[in-house]
Motif scaffolding. Sequence first.
Motif, mmCIF file in Angstrom:
data_model
loop_
_atom_site.group_PDB
_atom_site.id
_atom_site.type_symbol
_atom_site.label_atom_id
_atom_site.label_comp_id
_atom_site.label_asym_id
_atom_site.label_seq_id
_atom_site.Cartn_x
_atom_site.Cartn_y
_atom_site.Cartn_z
ATOM 1 N N PHE A 70 0.821 -1.228 0.000
ATOM 2 C CA PHE A 70 0.000 0.000 0.000
ATOM 3 C C PHE A 70 0.848 1.269 0.000
ATOM 4 N N GLY A 71 1.871 1.264 -0.823
ATOM 5 C CA GLY A 71 2.660 2.469 -0.973
ATOM 6 C C GLY A 71 3.685 2.699 0.102
ATOM 7 N N LEU A 72 3.772 1.795 1.018
ATOM 8 C CA LEU A 72 4.760 1.957 2.089
ATOM 9 C C LEU A 72 5.810 0.872 1.970
ATOM 10 N N LYS A 73 7.034 1.248 2.262
ATOM 11 C CA LYS A 73 8.054 0.196 2.282
ATOM 12 C C LYS A 73 7.998 -0.473 3.645
ATOM 13 N N ILE A 74 7.732 -1.756 3.654
ATOM 14 C CA ILE A 74 7.602 -2.399 4.955
ATOM 15 C C ILE A 74 8.753 -3.335 5.261
ATOM 16 N N GLY A 75 9.638 -3.486 4.307
ATOM 17 C CA GLY A 75 10.754 -4.368 4.623
ATOM 18 C C GLY A 75 11.875 -4.186 3.629
ATOM 19 N N ASP A 76 13.089 -4.455 4.052
ATOM 20 C CA ASP A 76 14.240 -4.286 3.182
ATOM 21 C C ASP A 76 15.353 -5.146 3.768
ATOM 22 N N GLY A 77 15.871 -6.071 3.001
ATOM 23 C CA GLY A 77 16.946 -6.873 3.558
ATOM 24 C C GLY A 77 17.245 -8.080 2.702
ATOM 25 N N THR A 78 18.121 -8.911 3.185
ATOM 26 C CA THR A 78 18.477 -10.109 2.438
ATOM 27 C C THR A 78 17.291 -11.062 2.457
ATOM 28 N N PRO A 79 17.285 -11.988 1.523
ATOM 29 C CA PRO A 79 16.147 -12.924 1.474
ATOM 30 C C PRO A 79 15.866 -13.573 2.826
ATOM 31 N N GLU A 80 16.922 -13.915 3.542
ATOM 32 C CA GLU A 80 16.687 -14.578 4.830
ATOM 33 C C GLU A 80 15.960 -13.654 5.787
ATOM 34 N N GLU A 81 16.444 -12.406 5.852
ATOM 35 C CA GLU A 81 15.802 -11.452 6.750
ATOM 36 C C GLU A 81 14.335 -11.265 6.391
ATOM 37 N N ILE A 82 14.104 -11.110 5.084
ATOM 38 C CA ILE A 82 12.731 -10.843 4.650
ATOM 39 C C ILE A 82 11.819 -12.007 4.997
ATOM 40 N N SER A 83 12.313 -13.210 4.798
ATOM 41 C CA SER A 83 11.436 -14.345 5.051
ATOM 42 C C SER A 83 11.079 -14.440 6.523
ATOM 43 N N LYS A 84 11.854 -13.768 7.371
ATOM 44 C CA LYS A 84 11.518 -13.829 8.791
ATOM 45 C C LYS A 84 10.766 -12.580 9.246
ATOM 46 N N ASN A 85 10.693 -11.572 8.382
ATOM 47 C CA ASN A 85 10.073 -10.306 8.770
ATOM 48 C C ASN A 85 8.568 -10.481 8.957
ATOM 49 N N GLN A 86 8.102 -10.174 10.166
ATOM 50 C CA GLN A 86 6.706 -10.416 10.500
ATOM 51 C C GLN A 86 5.750 -9.573 9.642
ATOM 52 N N LYS A 87 6.125 -8.296 9.445
ATOM 53 C CA LYS A 87 5.278 -7.402 8.668
ATOM 54 C C LYS A 87 5.046 -7.958 7.268
ATOM 55 N N VAL A 88 6.157 -8.411 6.689
ATOM 56 C CA VAL A 88 6.087 -8.904 5.329
ATOM 57 C C VAL A 88 5.209 -10.140 5.275
ATOM 58 N N VAL A 89 5.429 -11.000 6.193
ATOM 59 C CA VAL A 89 4.662 -12.242 6.192
ATOM 60 C C VAL A 89 3.181 -11.938 6.341
ATOM 61 N N SER A 90 2.875 -10.990 7.204
ATOM 62 C CA SER A 90 1.452 -10.706 7.399
ATOM 63 C C SER A 90 0.856 -10.017 6.174
ATOM 64 N N ALA A 91 1.670 -9.183 5.523
ATOM 65 C CA ALA A 91 1.167 -8.538 4.318
ATOM 66 C C ALA A 91 0.871 -9.581 3.255
ATOM 67 N N TYR A 92 1.711 -10.589 3.207
ATOM 68 C CA TYR A 92 1.527 -11.596 2.170
ATOM 69 C C TYR A 92 0.487 -12.626 2.527
ATOM 70 N N LEU A 93 0.490 -13.021 3.790
ATOM 71 C CA LEU A 93 -0.385 -14.130 4.146
ATOM 72 C C LEU A 93 -1.573 -13.692 4.981
ATOM 73 N N GLY A 94 -1.673 -12.395 5.233
ATOM 74 C CA GLY A 94 -2.763 -11.918 6.085
ATOM 75 C C GLY A 94 -2.458 -12.230 7.542
ATOM 76 N N LYS A 95 -3.448 -12.100 8.385
ATOM 77 C CA LYS A 95 -3.252 -12.282 9.829
ATOM 78 C C LYS A 95 -2.767 -13.694 10.154
ATOM 79 N N ALA A 96 -3.212 -14.618 9.304
ATOM 80 C CA ALA A 96 -2.878 -16.017 9.578
ATOM 81 C C ALA A 96 -1.386 -16.225 9.661
ATOM 82 N N GLY A 97 -0.657 -15.451 8.894
ATOM 83 C CA GLY A 97 0.790 -15.614 8.853
ATOM 84 C C GLY A 97 1.459 -15.293 10.172
ATOM 85 N N GLU A 98 0.797 -14.496 10.982
ATOM 86 C CA GLU A 98 1.462 -14.070 12.203
ATOM 87 C C GLU A 98 1.552 -15.189 13.231
ATOM 88 N N GLN A 99 0.619 -16.121 13.136
ATOM 89 C CA GLN A 99 0.675 -17.184 14.120
ATOM 90 C C GLN A 99 1.838 -18.131 13.875
#
Lengths: 460, 355, 295, 297
Positions: free
Chosen positions: D268-297
């Motif tokens: 939504f126009g905001l940068k919510i994550g920036d980093g190496t693939p490993e970092e990104i795959s662990k980033n909670q914000k990113v996961v939730s953006a991609y998978l919705g709330k379910a991803g946070e669990q």
Amino acid sequence: MNKKNTLGIMAGILISLSLIFILTFSSNAIAAKKPTVTIHNITDLTGAYAPIAIPSEKGGKDYLSWLAEQGGIDIDGDGKGDVEVQYKWAEFGNIDARFMSAYKRFRIRKPRPTIIEMWSSPNQEMMKPVLERDKINCYGIGFSDPQLYPPAWNYMDCWSYGESAAGAIEYYIDNIWPKRGKGIKAKVAHLTWDSAYGRAAIEPTTRHGKKTGKYEVVAERFCSLLPTDPEVMAYLSDFEKKGIDIIWSNSIVHTPAVIQKGLFKLGLTKKMVLMGNLWAPADQLLSIVGPEASEGYMCAQPVYIPAAEPEAPGVKFANMLNDKYRKEADMPNIQYMRGIRMKANMVEAVRRAIIGIMKRDGVNLETACKKITGEEVKEFGLQTLAGYTAMDTTTKYNSAPAGKDDRRLANHDRVVGIVDGKVKVLSPWYEVPRLVPDEMLEKGFFKDEKININYIVKGE
Amino acid sequence: MTINVDRPCGTFDSNYYQAMEIFRTPLRKFLMIAFIVLLYAIAFILDDYIISILIVFCAFSIGMTGLQIITGYAGQISLGHAAFMGVGMYTMAVFQEHLGFNFWFALPLAGLVPMIIGMLFGVPAVRIKGLYLAFASLAAHFVIVYAINNWRSVTNGTDGMYLHRPGVLLGIDFMIDKYYYILVLTVTVIMIYFAKNLSRTRLGRAFVAVRDNDIAAEVMGINIAHTKVLAFGIGCFYAGIAGAVGGGYYEYVNVEWFTLTDSIWYLGFLVVGGLGSIFGAIAGAVVWKSLDELSTLVTPITEALLGGMAFYASAAFSLVIYSLIVIVVLVLEPRGINHRWQIIKRSYRLHPFPY
Amino acid sequence: MEDLLKSIMLGLASGGIYALVAVSYVIIYKSTRIFAFSQAGMLVIGAYTFWQCLVVWSLPIWISILITLAIAAAIAIIIERVSMRPLIGQPILAPIVVTLGVMLFLRGIALLFWHGEVEGYGEAFLPLGVWHVGFLSLPKIQVYGFIICMLVIALLISFYKYTRTGLGMRVVHEDHLVAQNLGINVKRIFQYSWIFSCAVAVIGGMLLGNIQGVGLDLDANGLIAIAAVLFGGLESFGGAVIAGLAIGIIQIFAIQYLGALLPGEITMLVPFVFLLLILLIKPYGLFGLVRIERL
Amino acid sequence: MAVDTRDIVKKREQRYSYGLTLLRDCIEETRDLPNEEDFFKKNVLRVEDITISFGGLNALSDVNLELREGELLAIIGPNGAGKTTLLNVISGFYKAQKGDVYFQDTKITNYSSHKIAEMGICRTFQNIALYTGLSVIDNIIAGRHPHIKYNFLNGMLYFPWARREEARQRAIAEDIVDFLEMEQVRNTTVGMLSYGLRKRAELGRALALEPRILLLDEPMAGMNLDEKEDIARFIVDIHEFLRIPIVMIEHDMGVVMDIADRIAVLDFGLKIGDGTPEEISKNQKVVSAYLGKAGEQ
């Protein structure tokens, strides 16, 4: 659509096109028993001049059919035709390229043209040097000044537009104008097309007005080819403020029709008079505008008027032609008369040329018809037409080159107007003034203007 | 896998120069040369009438090629092309009349002046697109005609001007139509060769890029403003040259030589010929002027066939036939004659297979 | 002040007809994306057909109007069926040039039947004469003409707004594919558009015939109307109306105030130069659909 | 010393990068390729506080991003996140309402897009934007437009030097065609090509511009596995052989995780994550953006 079908249709089109071409090129292979001469015409039946070309072409065609029925041109004056007239024409739709190719087609074909009727001023001006080189006469329907000055091989059916306008305006001021004789200068405005034809009258009338001191040209305005009503009314209310007395419109009949309506709507009918040239005849205008609104319109005409003078011999002749060949209720009109006049003038010029050749070279008729060139048509024919009345469509002293540099075949006019919803002739035949530009006089042209050089005026 | 049918079968390029050739096989080169030689030879065989038509074909082919550059290649619709042709004619006449230039010196100027004016009127194309541009370019027509009509001291107003053909050069008298035809033909061949070169080099590709996807072109490093204006400039250069050689043929020019109808039909017959190829431009010009010529011939014939009573029929016939041919050709082949020609060539190459 | 009011009145009178003709272009453009030059030819046909019915055959005015409209519809169907439908989906310039051909064809037809002569309705259609309102003199023809123009346009717009077919047409204006998927017969809609457009054009032709006289050159009005269409924006009825009126007024103003300054004919020049300037500022006209460019 | 190394590297690279050598020579005529020491250190492109909105919709708000030398940066995010808009801002097609774009410390925010392209920021497009009327090879030569050095008069008159130049450009273009393995279709009008081939042609056109930075907008969208692998191979080859940083928008997380050096995530126009693939795959914000709330669990 499947592919074969498409190709078939295209082939069909191609074949029909080539058929048409073949037909054209073979159409002049008609055998004739009598000696023949040919006159040519490049006309505009589909372009801007269609509304005036069509009725006049009708008149011309009917005259030629009548002539053919008489057996052709009567050379020896025994009442029987001796020479058949062939008539070749092309249509150019007011497009220059078509005009040129039609001319070239005529020029290379046998018989070589001696006189060609041409439509519209710019084309005739274009042809001036070409015709002079090819020694072919132009019998022109556009009467612009550059064709006359300096004189060349361009002959014009009438006076120039400027002369006609100046003559009509002068006559109106002298004889009809309510404020005449009080030493007031009349105010003239031009409201016309922005083209060579439309502008043709402006400069000469201004010059003539200054010279005579009778009127001055106050405004020149230009409208589109078919002006809209509000457009014209805007100009007219401007004219009203300026106190214009006479509006001259050098255009074909639509434009004066709209102007006349505008005058009526603005209640200016009595205050201003609209005058037009011969291409905006009163009878056509009357049928467009209606009797009430067209009141007061005037135009200059060099022919008799069928609607006003059914007893004039030329009009009777025209009626006869129409009854015989056409049977159209609205013919003959002024344009029809002019059509007859044009063809009659051309045929007469050719006739005189043939007589001239026979006398000069002592040859018989057949040889003369074969030998005829543009030069002879010019010298023996067109230059000697003075006094010819073209089947009485015009008055006796009308058709006249007034000197060796004169290229006009008419110098007399009448003012024709609409009075009480009817077309009326408002003036006798008067001579239009000669408005030669000063620099042309300096060049030595038009010195012997008053002399009629009638090489041969016999056989009348 | 795609088989390329745009090239003659069995010819292979062995270097890059070969890939850039206009004609890839010796046979086609020979045919082209033979055709051009034939065009020259025609001058000595045919009569003035045909030659006058051929001169018009040549002049309008140049003009149409110019419009092809603007509209067919660069994709900018122009409805004022005939007016630029008029500017060319008038430039020629004015330089001859007022400054005493001869034909040869005035000819390039007759291209350059319309080019500059054309670039001026091309500037709106940077902002305006599509049909809007088409009708905005009508303004060019009206402005030019107005200027010519009213700049009387230079253009002689509506009265028209005479312009002159070149006189005798190297013993050739250009006043004789066939020699003038050879001159015009030479100019035409050169101009068309230039246009072909243009279309296969840097700017030509930029034109097509702007036509096909002007936004992408801008992002891919093509200055579209510059390119569009240049397209108008070059197109109008062609129009000017066309006007100059055509006007030289008539030896006279008047504003009525390039009416609005001409301007509109310029585009019309470009579409009939086919957008985006030189062949299409030439085909369009030839079809246009043949139809013009045909309609002058049709009228007297229909009158002869139908008799005197059918007077109006004959007058209307030229219009009806003219328009019907345009309609039928376009309905059957909306991509123009060029497209049909390509299909014919292709089917010849693939014979006996249909596709 | 008087002059100004007079000019505006005159401008509105001619602008009304420009608006009407402009609308007839817009109807076709909106649904088919084709700019139909042929409507200029329809003006001529309409004027002549009406003249034929009214003056030559002396039919009552309503029957004459109905006949003219019926003929317009017939021509519209023929044009659409024969020349436009095969061109659906082809490069956009081809159908536009075909409409140019149709314009010439219609001119030829008019020449064939009516001989290119200039005719007039006289008093048969709208009354001649003038109303004097204060210092203004209002020609009746033009007042009636203006009212008829506006009525026709209002009728048309309400048709689009309130009927089912009108709704279908509006959908087609948005997107052909979507309309097709919604079960709307797009080809039928194209046909309707042509019929409506031609009907509007012949009404314009009748009014013009009354004002200027019936003649072949009436199609020149179609050209000025083009300026109005683009000025208003190709997709907008409202724009066409406003622009038509504006072009009328601008023309009159130019004549009144520039006529003395600029020599030569400016009636055609002014609308188009004005159009060019407007488009430089607003490339899609006043109310045209602005195409958002995206990558 | 350095030159020698480069030659060795070049020869080594040639083995797997058949077809790009001419282009690389061409690039090296005008500038040096970046040293390996600079890799991942030097900034090439910097986007600062970009904000752009259409009507009421905020397409990008205060986005910061930087691209370093030799880096393969992937931008990911859901549809409508503003990824393409960001590329459009960088290539100058959209003008940002706020914020600046710096290319090698030059502020290019207000440069026109053709100028930016000339500087070497080249891109491909999400919805293919090829010149449909031209053949593949012509499209690629058209891409070389800013680098062809003769004016239109020379082209019209077709002087020998123009002809030579044309041939040289064609050689480079043919080389790119070879690299992209499109020899069979090089003379086919691109309108007639399949989707995958068109994407490739577009990549070729971008390459022809001698890029310093390559922006790829969903280069693998809508492709099957084979085609994806091909494109991925091309991207990696270009990246290594031309030593240019690449920005790539891509939805296929497998590819992104495999080849990207760094990942930026927009939502939504905001940068919510920036980093190496490993970092990104662990980033909670990113996961939730991609998978919705379910991803946070």
